[in-house]
Motif scaffolding. Sequence first.
Motif, PDB file in Angstrom:
ATOM      1  N   ARG A   8       0.839  -1.202   0.000  1.00 43.91           N
ATOM      2  CA  ARG A   8       0.000   0.000   0.000  1.00 43.91           C
ATOM      3  C   ARG A   8       0.869   1.246   0.000  1.00 43.91           C
ATOM      4  O   ARG A   8       1.899   1.306   0.673  1.00 43.91           O
ATOM      5  N   CYS A  12      -0.991   7.966  -1.402  1.00 44.74           N
ATOM      6  CA  CYS A  12      -2.356   8.022  -1.943  1.00 44.74           C
ATOM      7  C   CYS A  12      -3.254   6.900  -1.438  1.00 44.74           C
ATOM      8  O   CYS A  12      -4.460   6.921  -1.662  1.00 44.74           O
ATOM      9  N   GLY A  14      -3.234   3.787  -2.463  1.00 41.45           N
ATOM     10  CA  GLY A  14      -3.418   2.742  -3.456  1.00 41.45           C
ATOM     11  C   GLY A  14      -2.768   1.446  -3.014  1.00 41.45           C
ATOM     12  O   GLY A  14      -1.637   1.439  -2.521  1.00 41.45           O
ATOM     13  N   CYS A  27       4.760   3.750  -6.445  1.00 36.69           N
ATOM     14  CA  CYS A  27       3.323   3.468  -6.496  1.00 36.69           C
ATOM     15  C   CYS A  27       2.852   3.530  -7.939  1.00 36.69           C
ATOM     16  O   CYS A  27       3.198   4.468  -8.677  1.00 36.69           O
ATOM     17  N   PHE A  29       0.006   4.237  -8.916  1.00 40.56           N
ATOM     18  CA  PHE A  29      -1.049   5.228  -9.058  1.00 40.56           C
ATOM     19  C   PHE A  29      -0.545   6.661  -9.005  1.00 40.56           C
ATOM     20  O   PHE A  29      -0.991   7.510  -9.756  1.00 40.56           O
ATOM     21  N   CYS A  30       0.387   6.953  -8.095  1.00 43.17           N
ATOM     22  CA  CYS A  30       0.834   8.339  -7.947  1.00 43.17           C
ATOM     23  C   CYS A  30       2.337   8.516  -8.090  1.00 43.17           C
ATOM     24  O   CYS A  30       2.825   9.642  -8.090  1.00 43.17           O
ATOM     25  N   SER A 134     -12.315   0.180  -6.515  1.00 46.54           N
ATOM     26  CA  SER A 134     -10.971   0.713  -6.345  1.00 46.54           C
ATOM     27  C   SER A 134     -10.966   1.909  -5.406  1.00 46.54           C
ATOM     28  O   SER A 134     -11.765   2.830  -5.575  1.00 46.54           O
ATOM     29  N   THR A 136      -8.715   4.091  -5.445  1.00 44.89           N
ATOM     30  CA  THR A 136      -8.003   5.178  -6.119  1.00 44.89           C
ATOM     31  C   THR A 136      -8.643   5.603  -7.432  1.00 44.89           C
ATOM     32  O   THR A 136      -8.528   6.762  -7.823  1.00 44.89           O
ATOM     33  N   SER A 138     -11.754   6.723  -9.409  1.00 46.89           N
ATOM     34  CA  SER A 138     -13.064   7.248  -9.035  1.00 46.89           C
ATOM     35  C   SER A 138     -14.148   6.763 -10.001  1.00 46.89           C
ATOM     36  O   SER A 138     -13.867   6.345 -11.132  1.00 46.89           O
ATOM     37  N   GLU A 164      -4.689  -4.029  -8.397  1.00 42.92           N
ATOM     38  CA  GLU A 164      -5.154  -3.345  -7.196  1.00 42.92           C
ATOM     39  C   GLU A 164      -6.133  -4.228  -6.440  1.00 42.92           C
ATOM     40  O   GLU A 164      -6.927  -4.953  -7.037  1.00 42.92           O
ATOM     41  N   ARG A 229      -3.199  13.614 -13.236  1.00 40.95           N
ATOM     42  CA  ARG A 229      -3.336  12.196 -13.514  1.00 40.95           C
ATOM     43  C   ARG A 229      -4.125  11.972 -14.794  1.00 40.95           C
ATOM     44  O   ARG A 229      -5.093  12.690 -15.076  1.00 40.95           O
TER      45      ARG A 229
END
Length: 242
Positions: A8, A12, A14, A27, A29-30, A134, A136, A138, A164, A229
Amino acid sequence: MAELIAVRCESCGGAVAWTAGKPSPACVFCGATALETFVPPEGVEPPKGFLEFRVDNTEARAIFRKKASASIWYPSDLRHARLDIRAVLVPAWSWSARLETHYTAIVPGRTRSGKRPVAGQDDWAASGVLVPSSPTLSRHELNAISPFEPADLTPLAEATLPYELGSLTHTAAQAAGEAGMGMAHRERVRAELGASQVATATVFHEVRGGPLLLPIWIGAYRRGEALHRVVINGQTGAITGV
């Protein structure tokens, strides 16, 4: 299959399943590098499988570049932005059901007000309505890059990418799925009637659903000091965030 651990992001939040012993420098995601292992929550069903990627890294970058350069009026820092992008399998639930929707609506009419009330019933077979599981990705992002094309799921054991971890229990996912299907049917009824107002009550029959993984390209690009993003559908190339 290699042993998996849950990792994790401390920035963020994720969380992905990652091969034990494999380096995880950032990560997905970010891009943050502060990652921690943790024990996944109980009660969340594992995905049945995943949809395969049809858009590769080169194609995803080309899609971003085309979108970022679509207009000469776009700022130069966007048109020349460098994209850092990663492939990840993102959890969602897919729902199907037969909907029996009873409605009341206000439609155009030959009256002094130009409107008249109507009531009736409409039936619809919903299929493949997605609910994000998820933490992360949306709902707005998922809706923006939907739909995903129906296809046979590849078994999870064959996954070579990080995926994820989902956050929805079956009960929560079904409630969200029924809400999504009901909203979609209401909009179908509104469009078919040309209604300015519509109220619905829906009875659901033969509700079926399950968790799966969606192929997503998640990237980041910088404009000035701000990091933005971008999310790309790994099947169709639909993009949001630009």
